[in-house]
Design a protein around this motif. Structure first.
Motif, PDB file in Angstrom:
ATOM      1  N   GLN A  94       0.823  -1.205   0.000  1.00  0.00           N
ATOM      2  CA  GLN A  94       0.000   0.000   0.000  1.00  0.00           C
ATOM      3  C   GLN A  94       0.859   1.259   0.000  1.00  0.00           C
ATOM      4  O   GLN A  94       1.989   1.277   0.495  1.00  0.00           O
ATOM      5  CB  GLN A  94      -0.979  -0.012   1.179  1.00  0.00           C
ATOM      6  CG  GLN A  94      -2.123  -0.974   0.892  1.00  0.00           C
ATOM      7  CD  GLN A  94      -3.332  -0.757   1.761  1.00  0.00           C
ATOM      8  OE1 GLN A  94      -3.203  -0.354   2.910  1.00  0.00           O
ATOM      9  NE2 GLN A  94      -4.500  -1.005   1.209  1.00  0.00           N
ATOM     10  N   ASN A 128      -7.372   2.019  -4.240  1.00  0.00           N
ATOM     11  CA  ASN A 128      -7.999   0.965  -3.423  1.00  0.00           C
ATOM     12  C   ASN A 128      -9.483   1.295  -3.246  1.00  0.00           C
ATOM     13  O   ASN A 128      -9.841   2.356  -2.741  1.00  0.00           O
ATOM     14  CB  ASN A 128      -7.289   0.887  -2.074  1.00  0.00           C
ATOM     15  CG  ASN A 128      -7.807  -0.248  -1.230  1.00  0.00           C
ATOM     16  OD1 ASN A 128      -9.003  -0.383  -1.029  1.00  0.00           O
ATOM     17  ND2 ASN A 128      -6.899  -1.061  -0.740  1.00  0.00           N
ATOM     18  N   THR A 130     -11.875  -0.310  -1.506  1.00  0.00           N
ATOM     19  CA  THR A 130     -12.539  -0.497  -0.204  1.00  0.00           C
ATOM     20  C   THR A 130     -12.109   0.563   0.796  1.00  0.00           C
ATOM     21  O   THR A 130     -12.900   0.977   1.634  1.00  0.00           O
ATOM     22  CB  THR A 130     -12.242  -1.892   0.378  1.00  0.00           C
ATOM     23  OG1 THR A 130     -10.821  -2.066   0.434  1.00  0.00           O
ATOM     24  CG2 THR A 130     -12.845  -2.996  -0.467  1.00  0.00           C
ATOM     25  N   ALA A 131     -10.870   0.996   0.677  1.00  0.00           N
ATOM     26  CA  ALA A 131     -10.377   1.984   1.635  1.00  0.00           C
ATOM     27  C   ALA A 131     -10.844   3.403   1.294  1.00  0.00           C
ATOM     28  O   ALA A 131     -10.955   4.249   2.173  1.00  0.00           O
ATOM     29  CB  ALA A 131      -8.858   1.940   1.706  1.00  0.00           C
ATOM     30  N   ASP A 250      -2.978   0.974  -4.049  1.00  0.00           N
ATOM     31  CA  ASP A 250      -2.376  -0.358  -3.949  1.00  0.00           C
ATOM     32  C   ASP A 250      -1.325  -0.464  -5.029  1.00  0.00           C
ATOM     33  O   ASP A 250      -1.493   0.062  -6.126  1.00  0.00           O
ATOM     34  CB  ASP A 250      -3.432  -1.444  -4.177  1.00  0.00           C
ATOM     35  CG  ASP A 250      -4.512  -1.427  -3.122  1.00  0.00           C
ATOM     36  OD1 ASP A 250      -4.186  -1.207  -1.944  1.00  0.00           O
ATOM     37  OD2 ASP A 250      -5.701  -1.607  -3.474  1.00  0.00           O
ATOM     38  N   ASN A 280      -2.985 -10.881  -6.467  1.00  0.00           N
ATOM     39  CA  ASN A 280      -3.860  -9.841  -5.949  1.00  0.00           C
ATOM     40  C   ASN A 280      -4.707  -9.321  -7.095  1.00  0.00           C
ATOM     41  O   ASN A 280      -4.458  -9.641  -8.255  1.00  0.00           O
ATOM     42  CB  ASN A 280      -2.995  -8.726  -5.375  1.00  0.00           C
ATOM     43  CG  ASN A 280      -3.598  -8.162  -4.124  1.00  0.00           C
ATOM     44  OD1 ASN A 280      -4.464  -7.290  -4.219  1.00  0.00           O
ATOM     45  ND2 ASN A 280      -3.195  -8.671  -2.987  1.00  0.00           N
ATOM     46  N   SER A 281      -5.713  -8.505  -6.747  1.00  0.00           N
ATOM     47  CA  SER A 281      -6.626  -8.060  -7.818  1.00  0.00           C
ATOM     48  C   SER A 281      -5.931  -7.144  -8.824  1.00  0.00           C
ATOM     49  O   SER A 281      -6.385  -6.991  -9.943  1.00  0.00           O
ATOM     50  CB  SER A 281      -7.829  -7.344  -7.204  1.00  0.00           C
ATOM     51  OG  SER A 281      -7.402  -6.172  -6.542  1.00  0.00           O
ATOM     52  N   ARG A 285       2.166  -9.804  -5.690  1.00  0.00           N
ATOM     53  CA  ARG A 285       3.048  -9.204  -4.703  1.00  0.00           C
ATOM     54  C   ARG A 285       3.884 -10.289  -4.060  1.00  0.00           C
ATOM     55  O   ARG A 285       3.589 -11.456  -4.176  1.00  0.00           O
ATOM     56  CB  ARG A 285       2.229  -8.508  -3.607  1.00  0.00           C
ATOM     57  CG  ARG A 285       1.661  -7.190  -4.004  1.00  0.00           C
ATOM     58  CD  ARG A 285       0.959  -6.591  -2.781  1.00  0.00           C
ATOM     59  NE  ARG A 285      -0.149  -5.774  -3.195  1.00  0.00           N
ATOM     60  CZ  ARG A 285      -1.258  -5.637  -2.485  1.00  0.00           C
ATOM     61  NH1 ARG A 285      -1.406  -6.292  -1.354  1.00  0.00           N
ATOM     62  NH2 ARG A 285      -2.213  -4.856  -2.909  1.00  0.00           N
TER      63      ARG A 285
HETATM   64  C1  LIG Z   1      -7.428  -2.102  -0.134  1.00  0.00           C
HETATM   65  O1  LIG Z   1      -7.201  -1.716   1.188  1.00  0.00           O
HETATM   66  C2  LIG Z   1      -7.632  -2.655   2.150  1.00  0.00           C
HETATM   67  C3  LIG Z   1      -7.446  -2.024   3.517  1.00  0.00           C
HETATM   68  O2  LIG Z   1      -6.226  -1.310   3.628  1.00  0.00           O
HETATM   69  C4  LIG Z   1      -6.846  -3.934   1.925  1.00  0.00           C
HETATM   70  O3  LIG Z   1      -7.293  -4.885   2.814  1.00  0.00           O
HETATM   71  C5  LIG Z   1      -7.072  -4.468   0.533  1.00  0.00           C
HETATM   72  O4  LIG Z   1      -6.263  -5.598   0.291  1.00  0.00           O
HETATM   73  C6  LIG Z   1      -6.705  -3.405  -0.461  1.00  0.00           C
HETATM   74  N1  LIG Z   1      -7.028  -3.849  -1.833  1.00  0.00           N
HETATM   75  C7  LIG Z   1      -6.099  -4.224  -2.676  1.00  0.00           C
HETATM   76  C8  LIG Z   1      -6.607  -4.614  -4.020  1.00  0.00           C
HETATM   77  O5  LIG Z   1      -4.919  -4.227  -2.406  1.00  0.00           O
END
Ligand SMILES: *[C@@H]1O[C@H](CO)[C@@H](O)[C@H](O)[C@H]1NC(C)=O
Ligand SMILES: *[C@@H]1O[C@H](CO)[C@@H](O)[C@H](O)[C@H]1NC(C)=O
Ligand SMILES: *[C@@H]1O[C@H](CO)[C@@H](O)[C@H](O)[C@H]1NC(C)=O
Ligand SMILES: *[C@@H]1O[C@H](CO)[C@@H](O)[C@H](O)[C@H]1NC(C)=O
Ligand SMILES: *[C@@H]1O[C@H](CO)[C@@H](O)[C@H](O)[C@H]1NC(C)=O
Ligand SMILES: *[C@@H]1O[C@H](CO)[C@@H](O)[C@H](O)[C@H]1NC(C)=O
Ligand SMILES: *[C@@H]1O[C@H](CO)[C@@H](O)[C@H](O)[C@H]1NC(C)=O
Ligand SMILES: *[C@@H]1O[C@H](CO)[C@@H](O)[C@H](O)[C@H]1NC(C)=O
Length: 760
Positions: A94, A128, A130-131, A250, A280-281, A285
């Motif tokens: 991140q 990101n 969700t964040a 991300d 990962n999406s 990583r």
């Molecule tokens: C987006 O952020 C959340 C919380 O920090 C994390 O859990 C999630 O893996 C992240 N999404 C990606 C695609 O990295």
């Protein structure tokens, strides 16, 4: 003051703890290589781990280039050549950045400021979803966010997206305080994998129809880290001053999946040994394996964690354990003299002590079990014993024990020569008879069963156990015990004691080994051994006893049930009279006694039967029958015989009258000239005894004397011979027919009990 002091101490403790914990958390990270060698690891306060780098040489590729602007104090890192300011980079993937706010302002319907920045990210960075959220703030606002997002699948596709929200209000007063729900603030989410973000911010009426038209009124829009941002009404005005807000990005090392990336080892991002790859999406990583820490993107970046030095609580050996760090892991072994796995426990281990402990545990367990057992057993037996005691006491009382004790006491006080009656315990007698074993039964009669028993001192006894106890006759039972305790005569079966603790009373007698006279007379083999001398001696002894009972005992005793069955013989054929169950003590001033007629058919005095007046002459009659039995060897009563022979007494008298005495004598009695006279005389005595009128019968004293004399002066019988012929023979029929209807005949003993009203 005291509470404050406590609070201060608590606060200091807390701070110290926090600091030390912080140190712990920081410790490993600081020790590991995070940037390429000879590269600056940080820009200002921000760590720049590889693949990011502040020079092209230090970054993996251009996309990860961070420009560090040293014009700022502290220096500030920017993402590439963009104006995106970086606040933190984590190896977990991140990137926190600050981005500009879009702004659209009006005054009096005229636009004063329209700043619409856009975010374009390198392909390995995505917003990101969700964040972050897309948020618009304003009272005459519509905001559109659009761009491209990445669709990962078999083929990576970039697809356009567009979304937005609208926020309206007339005045600031309309706006809810902290809710972003369409009035003053609106919120929407952005798609997954957004790569470039373009915000279009506009108004419908240029704020000309709101209450705020004359003030400077602005709309704002931004994609923001939700954790960092919570809407407040004041933002409508305060956001004007703010320039940038945090955003979470991300990053991935490559857009491919791990599987694909691993094919080309030169481009594969996870350079370090002991590293893992995760899909990962937005790509893949890398991370260090468990037990390693560091930067997986650098060669040898993942370093073994020295858990033995690291003070993190989740890898720590317990006290008294030796920690040995191994590659990727660690082992804990207990110090010598300690035992345990080292990870959860190490206990001082003294083998002897251990064994001792085991013994101790076993001992204590056994002890406790034993104690419980003993206590239980003890209380149970105590309970049983108590119950038994109560029962015994009850029986003792019911069986007239108290009365007996009282009577015995009185007797003791009254006369000194009273025999003592032992009171036996139930256990004693139970033990003596092997718990009333069937094999110990030596006789069975109307009154009950007689057992042979061995007392503790090996003394052999006969124990009579009543069948049932008639509660109404307790007095009588007591009498029997008393009667027997009064008599001290060699021709009586001696009563040794009694036991009143059982349901039915038990009587203990001396044991007479040779059986009953009846057995001897009616058993062919035994009868042959009974010589005339023995028979006469038995008769004399029995007569002697009865004489003693009638005249010598005080008060006089009437046996009431003289018969051959009740005369026992010992080894030397000494007669022992038993069964005083029916005996009566005759009060001093009375010669006759009204009683319930009791006795045995065949032996029963006909006069007594008719009048129910008991006198000692009834015993004389019964004795007469026994005497006849001795002479003839026939049973006193036998229903198998012809009618005139059924009653032995009647048959004897009629035979003697007819002069047939010698025909009816027992075959075992050898008749010769020497004893013919003697036999005749005995027959005469018997005849007299069997006199129907009691008054005409001789007393037992007389009978005894005659028999005694007879057996001593065997040869002088001839003299008396003549007399016998003079004796009248008063032999009537009894005038009484035995009938099973009028007399209750006990099938075993031929005991008859005839109820006479008012007889007692
Ligand atoms: C987006 O952020 C959340 C919380 O920090 C994390 O859990 C999630 O893996 C992240 N999404 C990606 C695609 O990295
Ligand atoms: C590394 O950082 C130092 C200050 O911490 C700075 O003086 C130096 O120029 C930096 N090097 C590069 C290559 O940016
Ligand atoms: C650093 O920031 C200042 C002020 O924003 C700017 O003028 C300068 O060009 C920047 N330097 C670099 C190398 O980007
Ligand atoms: C604003 O509204 C007023 C009337 O409410 C109108 O006169 C004025 O022309 C409007 N201004 C603009 C720029 O449309
Ligand atoms: C958005 O991203 C796509 C793909 O990376 C790119 O082709 C496009 O030019 C970008 N749009 C803007 C406005 O920069
Ligand atoms: C959000 O981030 C900014 C800039 O980093 C910071 O000044 C502010 O205190 C943060 N707010 C919250 C609620 O975390
Ligand atoms: C791996 O990638 C490098 C650089 O892109 C390339 O030169 C090389 O041919 C690739 N090797 C394979 C086996 O694909
Ligand atoms: C620690 O572990 C290593 C390898 O596992 C081993 O060779 C070494 O003897 C161990 N040391 C101790 C003190 O157990």
């Amino acid at each position: 003051m005291a509470p404050n002091y406590v609070m201060i101490v608590a606060l200091i403790t807390f701070i110290c703890f926090s600091l030390s914990f912080g140190d712990d958390a920081m410790l490993p990270t600081n020790n590991y290589l995070i940037a390429k060698p000879n590269c600056n690891e940080s820009c200002g306060d921000v760590n720049i781990p590889f693949p990011f780098g502040i020079t092209p040489d230090c970054a993996l590729r251009n996309q990860f280039l961070v420009i560090c602007n040293y014009s700022f104090h502290p220096p500030q890192p920017f993402l590439g050549n963009s104006r995106i300011e970086i606040t933190s980079i984590s190896l977990a993937g991140q990137l926190k950045v600050l981005q500009f706010i879009s702004r659209d302002c009006y005054r009096a319907g005229i636009s004063t400021d329209n700043n619409q920045p856009f975010i374009v990210l390198p392909s390995l960075l995505t917003v990101n979803n969700t964040a972050n959220s897309f948020i618009a703030v304003g009272c005459d606002t519509y905001a559109i966010v659009q761009g491209y997002y990445t669709k990962f699948g078999t083929k990576i596709e970039y697809l356009p997206y567009i979304t937005g929200c609208m926020s309206m209000c007339n005045s600031i007063d309309d706006v809810g305080h902290d809710t972003c729900s369409g009035v003053g603030c609106c919120k929407t989410s952005i798609p997954k994998g957004a790569r470039n973000v373009t915000i279009t911010l506009s108004s419908y009426y240029n704020y000309n129809d709101t209450d705020m038209k004359n003030d400077l009124s602005c709309s704002y829009a931004f994609v923001v880290d939700q954790a960092n941002f919570s809407f407040s009404k004041t933002y409508l005005s305060s956001l004007q001053k703010a320039e940038k807000l945090p955003l979470v990005l991300d990053w991935a090392i490559g857009e491919e999946t791990c599987e694909v990336a691993k094919i080309n080892s030169t481009t594969y991002g996870c350079k370090s040994k002991n590293s893992d790859c995760q899909d990962n999406s937005n790509g893949y990583r890398c991370s260090c394996m468990q037990g390693y820490d560091g930067n997986p993107y650098l060669k040898d970046g993942c370093q073994d964690i020295n858990e033995c030095v690291d003070r993190k609580p989740d890898y720590r050996c317990v006290k008294n354990a030796i920690c040995n760090n191994t590659d990727g892991s660690y082992t804990c072994t207990c110090h010598p003299d300690f035992s345990g796995d080292g990870y959860t426990e190490c206990n001082r281990d003294n083998p002897q002590r251990k064994i001792q402990n085991i013994y101790l545990v076993i001992g204590v367990t056994i002890g406790v079990a034993l104690m419980v057992f003993i206590i239980f057993g003890w209380s149970y037996t105590a309970f049983q014993r108590r119950r038994m005691l109560i029962m015994k006491k009850k029986f003792f009382q019911e069986n007239g024990g108290l009365v007996l004790l009282q009577r015995l006491k009185v007797g003791e006080e009254g006369s000194s020569n009273t025999n003592t009656v032992n009171i036996f315990t139930a256990e004693e007698l139970q033990r003596a008879t092997n718990d009333f074993d069937k094999d110990r039964v030596v006789g069975q009669g109307g009154y009950g069963t007689v057992y042979k028993g061995y007392l503790k001192d090996n003394c052999i006894v006969a124990i009579k156990k009543s069948k049932v106890i008639d509660r109404n006759q307790i007095e009588q039972f007591i009498n029997e015990v008393l009667v027997l305790s009064q008599i001290n005569h060699r021709n009586v079966v001696k009563l040794l004691g009694c036991c009143l603790e059982t349901e039915v009373p038990l009587l203990v007698y001396e044991f007479i080994s040779n059986g009953t006279l009846s057995e001897h007379l009616h058993d062919k083999l035994k009868a042959s051994a009974l010589s005339l001398d023995i028979r006469l001696r038995v008769a004399a002894e029995t007569a002697g006893l009865l004489s003693y009972l009638h005249s010598a005992a005080y008060p006089p005793i009437i046996h009431r049930d003289i018969k051959s069955v009740n005369i026992l013989l010992d080894k030397s054929y000494t007669a022992k009279v038993s069964d005083f169950g029916a005996s009566r003590l005759v009060p001093a001033n009375q010669t006759e006694l009204s009683t319930l007629v009791q006795g045995t058919l065949g032996y029963l005095d006909p006069e007594y039967l008719q009048t129910s007046q008991l006198t000692e002459k009834s015993d004389v009659y019964s004795f007469g029958v026994v005497l006849v039995e001795l002479l003839t060897g026939r049973k006193a009563l036998c229903f198998q015989r012809p009618e005139e022979e059924r009653s032995l007494a009647q048959y004897f008298i009629s035979s003697v009258e007819k002069g047939h005495l010698f025909d009816i004598l027992d075959d075992n009695i050898v008749c010769d000239e020497g004893n013919a006279g003697q036999l005749k005389n005995v027959a005469v005595i018997a005849q007299r005894c069997l006199n129907v009128k009691g008054d005409d019968r001789p007393t037992m004293k007389e009978v005894a004397a005659e028999l005694e004399a007879g057996s001593k002066l065997k040869h002088s019988w001839a003299q008396i011979d003549q007399q016998s012929e003079e004796i009248e023979s008063l032999l009537p029929g009894f005038g009484y027919e035995y009938s099973e209807h009028s007399i209750h005949v006990d099938s075993i003993t031929n005991h008859a009990t005839i109820p006479f009203p008012g007889g007692r």
